[in-house]
Design an enzyme around this catalytic site. Sequence first.
Site, mmCIF file in Angstrom:
data_model
loop_
_atom_site.group_PDB
_atom_site.id
_atom_site.type_symbol
_atom_site.label_atom_id
_atom_site.label_comp_id
_atom_site.label_asym_id
_atom_site.label_seq_id
_atom_site.Cartn_x
_atom_site.Cartn_y
_atom_site.Cartn_z
ATOM 1 N N THR A 144 -7.682 -13.200 7.481
ATOM 2 C CA THR A 144 -6.561 -13.226 8.427
ATOM 3 C C THR A 144 -5.411 -12.396 7.882
ATOM 4 O O THR A 144 -5.032 -12.544 6.724
ATOM 5 C CB THR A 144 -6.106 -14.698 8.661
ATOM 6 O OG1 THR A 144 -7.239 -15.422 9.124
ATOM 7 C CG2 THR A 144 -4.983 -14.781 9.672
ATOM 8 N N CYS A 157 2.039 -4.546 -19.442
ATOM 9 C CA CYS A 157 0.848 -5.110 -18.805
ATOM 10 C C CYS A 157 1.220 -6.477 -18.251
ATOM 11 O O CYS A 157 2.307 -6.967 -18.475
ATOM 12 C CB CYS A 157 -0.317 -5.227 -19.779
ATOM 13 S SG CYS A 157 0.019 -4.657 -21.421
#
Length: 389
Positions: free
Chosen positions: A244, A332
């Site tokens: 969806t 990171c």
Amino acid sequence: MTKTERTYLDWNATAPLLAAAREAVIAALDTVGNPSSVHGEGRALRMLVEAARRDVAALVNTAPAHVIFTSGATEAANLVLTPDYRMGRTPLAVGHLYVSEIEHPAVREGGRFQRENVTTVPVTRAGVVDLEALETLLQNHDKAKGLPMVAIMLANNETGIVQPVKAAAEIVRRHGGLLVVDAVQAVGRMPVDIEALDADFLIVSSHKLGGPKGAGALVTRGEVLMPAPLIRGGGQEKGHRSGTENPAALAGFAAAARAATDDMVERNARITGLRDALEAGMRLAANDVIIHGADGERVANTSFFSLPGLKSETGQIAFDLEGIALSAGSACSSGKVGQSHVLTAMGFDAALGGLRVSLGPGSAQADVDRFLAAFSRVVSRRRVTGNAA
Ligand code: PLP
């Protein structure tokens, strides 16, 4: 400066949410319905999703039918980077992926290609993709295994250096390959036109434009040549990306896309002025500062610099304590600061740290002034101790 006052200079990591995007998100969150439902509520949400598709298409000058919404640029990269393609109904194999060495990890990881089928394309000392090396790699490509696919970003997220995508496209075409362009850091900062670039696919992201996080798109050139879906299910996005849709995120993405194309030239001229002032100030305070890519073509908002003797991590913490949010360029997800793979690719010593300042439409001269005051203090501490902390 009070202790709580912060200066945000990390727009390449994410842009603050625009007021218009926030309003659009909230309005859509409060609208009941599933865009796939046929009743009135569903149709209202469908209209909202399709309006968002038009705005995102306009961002890169293409038709709305060419936009596949995803959860972000990383998902778009994983959707497009696959050996498994279809040309209409006919399966088409992509044999090998060539990625520039300076790609964002979202692309550099190679998506759904096996590691042994991914080769990196080097960059020059100036931080641009080495087109001769690309030509040689494609000459040696074994077509029996399938087509070559090349991924080159339009503007690098660490340095802001604009890559020669159009010239790369000519090489890729000559060798019958496919070109994927990560335009995440370019949209809103320079004209981006999928046709003019002659790219087969573009990748864009909402949150770099002031839209919400968790929305992005893969933009295609047509609807004939398509990658195998990454997410299968209910067949949303014409079967290319099931699940969806998230109308709130897409409405916010659309608002940010509209803002990104409004007054782009004037906005970027102002941002270039701020960056020039910032870089002139850095050079005055530290004549050994290295500003990467300053002599080449860069997007207006990014300045990536190294101060000999100052590690990225130390520098980032020192600026943070000064109230300045900037980035080492390669944080990171763990929050650890790694060596910049971009600087390494450009041939710099692994010990040379890089720090990235990135500005945006909300940046002002006062931000530059605060940064430069902090910069002077960090530089003087570096001189005394050989390090900033
Ligand atoms: N590509 C580039 C050049 C980026 O800078 C980023 C974000 O840091 C991404 C891809 C990943 O985008 P997203 O956060 O939407 O997955």
